[in-house]
Design a protein around this motif. Structure first.
Motif, PDB file in Angstrom:
ATOM      1  N   ARG A 247      -8.989 -34.533   0.693  1.00  0.00           N
ATOM      2  CA  ARG A 247      -8.430 -35.831   0.279  1.00  0.00           C
ATOM      3  C   ARG A 247      -6.987 -35.679  -0.197  1.00  0.00           C
ATOM      4  N   GLY A 248      -6.201 -34.945   0.568  1.00  0.00           N
ATOM      5  CA  GLY A 248      -4.776 -34.813   0.276  1.00  0.00           C
ATOM      6  C   GLY A 248      -4.442 -33.874  -0.865  1.00  0.00           C
ATOM      7  N   ARG A 249      -5.400 -33.116  -1.339  1.00  0.00           N
ATOM      8  CA  ARG A 249      -5.160 -32.195  -2.450  1.00  0.00           C
ATOM      9  C   ARG A 249      -5.339 -30.756  -1.987  1.00  0.00           C
ATOM     10  N   LEU A 250      -4.353 -29.937  -2.304  1.00  0.00           N
ATOM     11  CA  LEU A 250      -4.386 -28.512  -1.953  1.00  0.00           C
ATOM     12  C   LEU A 250      -4.639 -27.696  -3.215  1.00  0.00           C
ATOM     13  N   THR A 251      -5.666 -26.866  -3.166  1.00  0.00           N
ATOM     14  CA  THR A 251      -6.014 -26.009  -4.296  1.00  0.00           C
ATOM     15  C   THR A 251      -6.169 -24.579  -3.792  1.00  0.00           C
ATOM     16  N   VAL A 252      -5.529 -23.661  -4.496  1.00  0.00           N
ATOM     17  CA  VAL A 252      -5.634 -22.239  -4.176  1.00  0.00           C
ATOM     18  C   VAL A 252      -6.191 -21.522  -5.402  1.00  0.00           C
ATOM     19  N   MET A 253      -7.225 -20.725  -5.189  1.00  0.00           N
ATOM     20  CA  MET A 253      -7.860 -19.981  -6.275  1.00  0.00           C
ATOM     21  C   MET A 253      -7.991 -18.513  -5.885  1.00  0.00           C
ATOM     22  N   VAL A 254      -8.054 -17.654  -6.892  1.00  0.00           N
ATOM     23  CA  VAL A 254      -8.182 -16.223  -6.641  1.00  0.00           C
ATOM     24  C   VAL A 254      -9.317 -15.659  -7.486  1.00  0.00           C
ATOM     25  N   ASP A 255      -9.914 -14.603  -6.979  1.00  0.00           N
ATOM     26  CA  ASP A 255     -10.896 -13.813  -7.720  1.00  0.00           C
ATOM     27  C   ASP A 255     -10.535 -12.359  -7.471  1.00  0.00           C
ATOM     28  N   VAL A 256      -9.714 -11.809  -8.341  1.00  0.00           N
ATOM     29  CA  VAL A 256      -9.190 -10.459  -8.141  1.00  0.00           C
ATOM     30  C   VAL A 256      -9.473  -9.545  -9.326  1.00  0.00           C
ATOM     31  N   ASP A 257     -10.190 -10.032 -10.339  1.00  0.00           N
ATOM     32  CA  ASP A 257     -10.430  -9.258 -11.557  1.00  0.00           C
ATOM     33  C   ASP A 257     -11.862  -8.746 -11.670  1.00  0.00           C
ATOM     34  N   ASP A 258     -12.627  -8.854 -10.577  1.00  0.00           N
ATOM     35  CA  ASP A 258     -14.005  -8.374 -10.560  1.00  0.00           C
ATOM     36  C   ASP A 258     -14.868  -9.072 -11.620  1.00  0.00           C
ATOM     37  N   LYS A 259     -14.597 -10.373 -11.826  1.00  0.00           N
ATOM     38  CA  LYS A 259     -15.374 -11.143 -12.789  1.00  0.00           C
ATOM     39  C   LYS A 259     -16.312 -12.137 -12.115  1.00  0.00           C
ATOM     40  N   ASN A 260     -16.307 -12.151 -10.787  1.00  0.00           N
ATOM     41  CA  ASN A 260     -17.166 -13.053 -10.033  1.00  0.00           C
ATOM     42  C   ASN A 260     -16.918 -14.518 -10.409  1.00  0.00           C
ATOM     43  N   GLU A 261     -15.652 -14.860 -10.616  1.00  0.00           N
ATOM     44  CA  GLU A 261     -15.300 -16.243 -10.940  1.00  0.00           C
ATOM     45  C   GLU A 261     -13.900 -16.536 -10.402  1.00  0.00           C
TER      46      GLU A 261
END
Length: 382
Positions: A247-261
Motif C-alpha cells: 500500500r505504497g509503504r516501503l519497510t526494510v528490516m534486518v536480523d543480524v544480531d542472532d536474536k531471532n527478531e
C-alpha cells in the motif's frame, strides 16, 4: 491400553513440536503465501540458463548446493543472479538470507551487495555490479565508505574583516577564542554532527525512474531515501534482510544480531512501484574484496485489500517514484550548503591547499607586523 495412550500422547507432542519449529522460522513467513516462482532456495535446482529456469546468473557468480556466491574474495569481480519471472504482485515481502565475509581487516574490504526490483535484469554496470540509472527499487548493503567526508577529515577557512593581535587566548575553538578577528584555518578530524555521520556497513534504499545516477563518491547519499548502520560482515551466525512493500509503504528490516527478531531499518511512505519488474541480487569488488553470498531469497505475497480505484489501475504503467516532502537529493551531508558538505575533488583539494598556504603566509605577515609594533612600543618605555 495405558501404554498405547502414552505412545499416542508422545506422538502428538512430537508432531506439535515439529510444527512449532517449522512455524517459528526466522522469516515469520506464511508458507501458503510463499511464491516459489520468485524464490531462490537450496539446492538451487531452478538456476541456470535453460528455458525452464526461474533464475539466471552472470559474471563471477558461483552456484553451489549451499550458497550462491556473487563474488569471491578477489579484486575486480562482479556477479549477479536474477529471477526470470516478472512479479505481478501488488503487495509483497522479500526475505534475503546472505553472508558477507572475507579476510580483509577493518575498512579493508568491499564493496557490498545490492537487492533489486527493477524493470531490466542482467545488465552489468558500475552500481554493485548492476547498471546505473535503473528503473525500480534498490536496497544497498554497502560495506565500504567511499565518502571521506563521513570521516570528517576536512579543512574549513573563515576570513573576517579586521586583523588584531588576539594570540594565546584560551577558548572553545580548538583551545582558542570563539569570537575573534582575523584568519583561522581549521583542520578538523572529528565529526560532531551525528545527524550527517554514518558508520559502515550501511544499508540504504533508492527508488529510481531511470533519471538519477548513483553517486559512488558519496555512497549514494544524495539519492538515499533512508538507511541504517548494521554489522553485517564476518558474523558467525545467519544474517537476514526483509523488504516489504505494501500500500505504497516501503519497510526494510534486518536480523543480524542472532536474536531471532527483526529490527527496523527503513520505513517510508509515498512509494510507488509498478508490477511486472524482476527481483535480483548483485555484488562487486574493487581494489578491496569480500565473499558475497546469497543463501536464499524468499518472496511472500501479502494479502491486502485495495480500493476499486486501485484495483482498476494498470499497475504495470506506474512510474517508480516517491512522494516526499523534500527531494532525496536534499539528503546531502550539510543542508546549509557550506563548503565542507561536498566531496574533496581535485580542484577542491588544490583550493584547500592554496587557502591553507595563504593562511600560513597571512598569519606569518600579521604575526611579524604585530611583533614589530610590540617591539617599537616596548622601546618607547626605555
Amino acid at each position: 491400553m495405558g501404554g498405547f495412550k502414552g505412545f499416542l500422547s508422545t506422538a502428538v507432542a512430537f508432531l506439535i513440536l515439529e510444527s512449532c519449529l517449522v512455524g517459528c522460522d526466522i522469516t515469520d513467513g506464511n508458507a501458503e503465501h510463499l511464491k516459489r516462482e520468485h524464490s531462490l532456495t537450496k539446492p538451487y535446482q531452478g538456476v541456470g540458463s535453460s528455458p525452464t529456469s526461474q533464475w539466471d546468473f552472470w559474471g563471477s557468480t558461483l552456484v553451489t548446493s549451499s550458497y550462491v556466491r556473487l563474488t569471491s574474495d578477489e579484486r575486480s569481480k562482479q556477479g549477479s543472479i536474477w529471477n526470470t519471472v516478472p512479479c505481478y504482485l501488488k503487495d509483497w515481502e522479500m526475505h534475503v538470507q546472505f553472508k558477507i565475509h572475507g579476510s580483509g581487516k577493518k575498512n579493508l574490504h568491499g564493496d557490498g551487495i545490492a537487492i533489486w526490483y527493477t524493470k531490466d535484469r542482467l545488465h552489468p554496470g558500475p552500481v554493485f555490479g548492476n547498471q546505473d540509472q535503473s528503473h525500480g527499487l534498490a536496497i544497498y548493503l554497502d560495506t565500504f565508505r567511499n565518502d571521506l567526508h563521513g570521516m570528517d577529515v576536512s579543512v574549513f577557512v573563515c576570513v573576517c574583516a579586521c586583523l588584531t593581535g588576539l594570540f594565546f587566548s584560551a577558548g572553545p575553538v580548538f583551545s582558542n577564542n570563539a569570537v575573534f578577528h582575523g584568519l583561522a584555518v581549521f583542520i578538523d578530524t572529528y565529526s560532531n554532527d551525528d545527524a550527517t555521520d554514518r558508520s559502515f556497513p550501511y544499508i540504504s534504499a533508492m527508488v529510481n525512474n531511470g533519471s538519477v545516477s548513483y553517486d559512488h563518491g558519496k555512497d549514494g547519499r544524495s539519492s538515499e531515501l533512508g538507511g541504517c548502520s548494521a554489522e553485517i560482515r564476518n558474523r558467525d551466525h545467519d544474517t537476514y534482510l526483509a523488504v516489504r512493500y505494501s500500500r505504497g509503504r516501503l519497510t526494510v528490516m534486518v536480523d543480524v544480531d542472532d536474536k531471532n527478531e527483526w529490527k527496523e531499518c527503513i520505513d517510508i511512505g509515498g512509494v510507488r512501484l509498478p508490477t511486472g519488474y524482476f527481483f535480483g541480487a548483485s555484488a562487486a569488488t574493487g581494489d578491496l574484496s569480500d565473499n558475497h553470498d546469497i543463501i536464499s531469497m524468499k518472496l511472500y505475497q501479502l494479502m491486502v485489500e485495495h480500493t476499486p480505484e486501485e484495483e482498476n489501475l494498470d499497475w504495470t504503467k506506474i512510474e517508480p517514484s516517491v512522494n516526499l516532502l523534500k527531494s532525496p537529493k536534499d539528503n546531502i551531508d550539510d543542508p546549509t550548503g557550506n563548503f565542507r558538505g561536498t566531496p574533496l575533488t581535485g580542484w577542491k583539494v588544490f583550493l584547500l591547499l592554496l587557502c591553507a598556504l595563504l593562511g600560513i603566509v597571512v598569519c606569518a605577515v600579521v604575526g611579524a607586523v604585530v611583533f614589530q609594533k610590540r617591539q617599537e612600543r616596548n622601546k618607547r618605555f626605555y
